[in-house]
Design a protein around this motif. Structure first.
Motif, PDB file in Angstrom:
ATOM      1  N   ASP A  44       0.825  -1.209   0.000  1.00 30.18           N
ATOM      2  CA  ASP A  44       0.000   0.000   0.000  1.00 30.18           C
ATOM      3  C   ASP A  44       0.863   1.265   0.000  1.00 30.18           C
ATOM      4  O   ASP A  44       0.485   2.280  -0.586  1.00 30.18           O
ATOM      5  CB  ASP A  44      -0.929   0.017   1.212  1.00 30.18           C
ATOM      6  N   LEU A  45       2.021   1.191   0.663  1.00 31.75           N
ATOM      7  CA  LEU A  45       2.927   2.342   0.683  1.00 31.75           C
ATOM      8  C   LEU A  45       3.473   2.618  -0.717  1.00 31.75           C
ATOM      9  O   LEU A  45       3.552   3.777  -1.148  1.00 31.75           O
ATOM     10  CB  LEU A  45       4.077   2.083   1.656  1.00 31.75           C
ATOM     11  N   LEU A  46       3.854   1.565  -1.426  1.00 33.57           N
ATOM     12  CA  LEU A  46       4.342   1.727  -2.794  1.00 33.57           C
ATOM     13  C   LEU A  46       3.247   2.252  -3.708  1.00 33.57           C
ATOM     14  O   LEU A  46       3.497   3.115  -4.575  1.00 33.57           O
ATOM     15  CB  LEU A  46       4.879   0.397  -3.318  1.00 33.57           C
ATOM     16  N   ILE A  47       2.038   1.776  -3.537  1.00 34.53           N
ATOM     17  CA  ILE A  47       0.917   2.272  -4.347  1.00 34.53           C
ATOM     18  C   ILE A  47       0.661   3.741  -4.060  1.00 34.53           C
ATOM     19  O   ILE A  47       0.415   4.548  -4.977  1.00 34.53           O
ATOM     20  CB  ILE A  47      -0.345   1.425  -4.073  1.00 34.53           C
ATOM     21  N   GLN A  48       0.750   4.131  -2.782  1.00 32.77           N
ATOM     22  CA  GLN A  48       0.589   5.543  -2.425  1.00 32.77           C
ATOM     23  C   GLN A  48       1.654   6.404  -3.090  1.00 32.77           C
ATOM     24  O   GLN A  48       1.372   7.489  -3.599  1.00 32.77           O
ATOM     25  CB  GLN A  48       0.648   5.716  -0.905  1.00 32.77           C
ATOM     26  N   GLU A  49       2.901   5.910  -3.102  1.00 31.37           N
ATOM     27  CA  GLU A  49       3.990   6.660  -3.743  1.00 31.37           C
ATOM     28  C   GLU A  49       3.753   6.813  -5.240  1.00 31.37           C
ATOM     29  O   GLU A  49       3.950   7.893  -5.800  1.00 31.37           O
ATOM     30  CB  GLU A  49       5.318   5.949  -3.496  1.00 31.37           C
ATOM     31  N   LEU A  50       3.308   5.763  -5.892  1.00 31.75           N
ATOM     32  CA  LEU A  50       3.169   5.779  -7.345  1.00 31.75           C
ATOM     33  C   LEU A  50       1.978   6.603  -7.827  1.00 31.75           C
ATOM     34  O   LEU A  50       2.052   7.274  -8.854  1.00 31.75           O
ATOM     35  CB  LEU A  50       3.048   4.349  -7.878  1.00 31.75           C
ATOM     36  N   TRP A  51       0.871   6.546  -7.070  1.00 32.05           N
ATOM     37  CA  TRP A  51      -0.350   7.173  -7.581  1.00 32.05           C
ATOM     38  C   TRP A  51      -1.039   8.098  -6.591  1.00 32.05           C
ATOM     39  O   TRP A  51      -1.997   8.779  -6.968  1.00 32.05           O
ATOM     40  CB  TRP A  51      -1.348   6.078  -8.017  1.00 32.05           C
ATOM     41  N   ASP A  52      -0.610   8.116  -5.349  1.00 33.79           N
ATOM     42  CA  ASP A  52      -1.212   8.950  -4.309  1.00 33.79           C
ATOM     43  C   ASP A  52      -2.731   8.719  -4.274  1.00 33.79           C
ATOM     44  O   ASP A  52      -3.177   7.604  -4.074  1.00 33.79           O
ATOM     45  CB  ASP A  52      -0.849  10.417  -4.538  1.00 33.79           C
ATOM     46  N   GLU A  53      -3.526   9.750  -4.529  1.00 38.99           N
ATOM     47  CA  GLU A  53      -4.981   9.600  -4.457  1.00 38.99           C
ATOM     48  C   GLU A  53      -5.602   9.212  -5.801  1.00 38.99           C
ATOM     49  O   GLU A  53      -6.825   9.104  -5.908  1.00 38.99           O
ATOM     50  CB  GLU A  53      -5.609  10.901  -3.952  1.00 38.99           C
ATOM     51  N   ARG A  54      -4.787   9.028  -6.823  1.00 34.29           N
ATOM     52  CA  ARG A  54      -5.304   8.703  -8.154  1.00 34.29           C
ATOM     53  C   ARG A  54      -4.972   7.246  -8.502  1.00 34.29           C
ATOM     54  O   ARG A  54      -4.491   6.947  -9.588  1.00 34.29           O
ATOM     55  CB  ARG A  54      -4.707   9.648  -9.193  1.00 34.29           C
ATOM     56  N   GLN A  55      -5.240   6.364  -7.579  1.00 32.48           N
ATOM     57  CA  GLN A  55      -4.878   4.957  -7.754  1.00 32.48           C
ATOM     58  C   GLN A  55      -5.818   4.269  -8.739  1.00 32.48           C
ATOM     59  O   GLN A  55      -7.038   4.353  -8.601  1.00 32.48           O
ATOM     60  CB  GLN A  55      -4.950   4.235  -6.407  1.00 32.48           C
ATOM     61  N   PRO A  56      -5.244   3.569  -9.745  1.00 27.66           N
ATOM     62  CA  PRO A  56      -6.094   2.781 -10.640  1.00 27.66           C
ATOM     63  C   PRO A  56      -6.654   1.569  -9.913  1.00 27.66           C
ATOM     64  O   PRO A  56      -6.119   1.135  -8.890  1.00 27.66           O
ATOM     65  CB  PRO A  56      -5.118   2.372 -11.752  1.00 27.66           C
ATOM     66  N   LYS A  57      -7.726   1.004 -10.442  1.00 28.64           N
ATOM     67  CA  LYS A  57      -8.363  -0.141  -9.800  1.00 28.64           C
ATOM     68  C   LYS A  57      -7.430  -1.347  -9.733  1.00 28.64           C
ATOM     69  O   LYS A  57      -7.500  -2.144  -8.798  1.00 28.64           O
ATOM     70  CB  LYS A  57      -9.651  -0.501 -10.552  1.00 28.64           C
TER      71      LYS A  57
END
Length: 258
Positions: A44-57
């Protein structure tokens, strides 16, 4: 074993050969894993870094693809030995396996800590040499070819602060070694780059005073006083005010002696 450079562009180095990653997201993932080497980095931390609040599904699937591409990069061209897995998959996330000397950030930190110890113990020349070695490792801002997300941003801010602290210590050592003329150009640039850093302003004032450029030193003090008053409603620190009093006292003594 691969080495990783983060004090500048993100680079992988093996046997003196530098490899850069073409994809921005790959550099982001590698930078986070390297800065937290030998620790599990939560997915989840890596996903936050990559996309912040614009996370793809399908963020987790895309992240897994990036990790797979990293592994393939390590394998090709001998970046790691056959069968060696530098990035390990764990239940909660991923872990980059690396030695203490494999990442430039950790080598820099070790040199700075040792330089601080030598300076505290009175080995000024040794401290200056170690701190200079550490600072020479930088080739721009940390992870210079990455637009940082929220995780990397925190790391880069901390690294920049550590770099400035190392600069202040190295300049302090140089001043004690009588190199006040040598550090003047660097100090002028640094106070422009970090205008609210009173330590650097104090070192500039001190260096000018030691160069017998008292008027310029007093002007540097007035510039700092004006900046702090106009921008922050503050006065210079007691240490900086003491520098000004010493400069004024030296001027009065010179007049009395003439």
């Amino acid at each position: 074993m691969a080495n990783f450079n983060l004090l500048g562009p993100v680079e992988i180095v093996v046997d003196g050969h530098v490899r850069t990653l073409g994809q921005h997201k790959l550099r982001q993932v590698l930078a986070v894993l390297a800065l937290r080497a030998n620790q599990i980095v939560d997915t989840d931390l890596l996903i936050q870094e990559l996309w912040d609040e614009r996370q793809p599904k399908n963020a987790r699937t895309i992240l897994h693809t990036y990790v797979y591409q990293l592994r393939k990069t390590f394998e090709q061209d001998g970046l790691c030995r056959h069968g060696e897995e530098l990035v390990e998959t764990r239940t909660a996330g991923y872990l980059l396996r690396a030695g203490d000397d494999d990442i430039d950030v950790f080598r820099f930190d070790r040199l700075v800590r040792e330089g601080r110890r030598l300076l505290r113990d009175g080995d000024v020349a040794g401290a200056a040499a170690l701190l200079r070695r550490g600072l020479d490792m930088w080739s721009g801002r940390a992870v210079a070819d990455v637009v940082p997300g929220p995780v990397l941003h925190g790391h880069t801010v901390a690294l920049d602060e550590q770099r400035v602290c190392a600069l202040e210590m190295r300049i302090e050592a140089d001043l004690e070694l009588g190199r006040h003329r040598d550090v003047l150009p660097e100090l002028r640039l640094l106070v422009e780059t970090y205008p609210y850093n009173e330590g650097l302003h104090g070192q500039l004032i001190s260096a000018l005073g030691r160069c017998n450029r008292r008027n310029e030193a007093l002007l540097a003090y007035q510039n700092l006083r004006h900046l702090l008053d106009e921008e922050l409603g503050l006065a210079p620190s007691p240490q900086i005010q003491e520098l000004q009093r010493e400069l004024l006292s030296a001027g009065m003594l010179k007049k009395m002696a003439s």
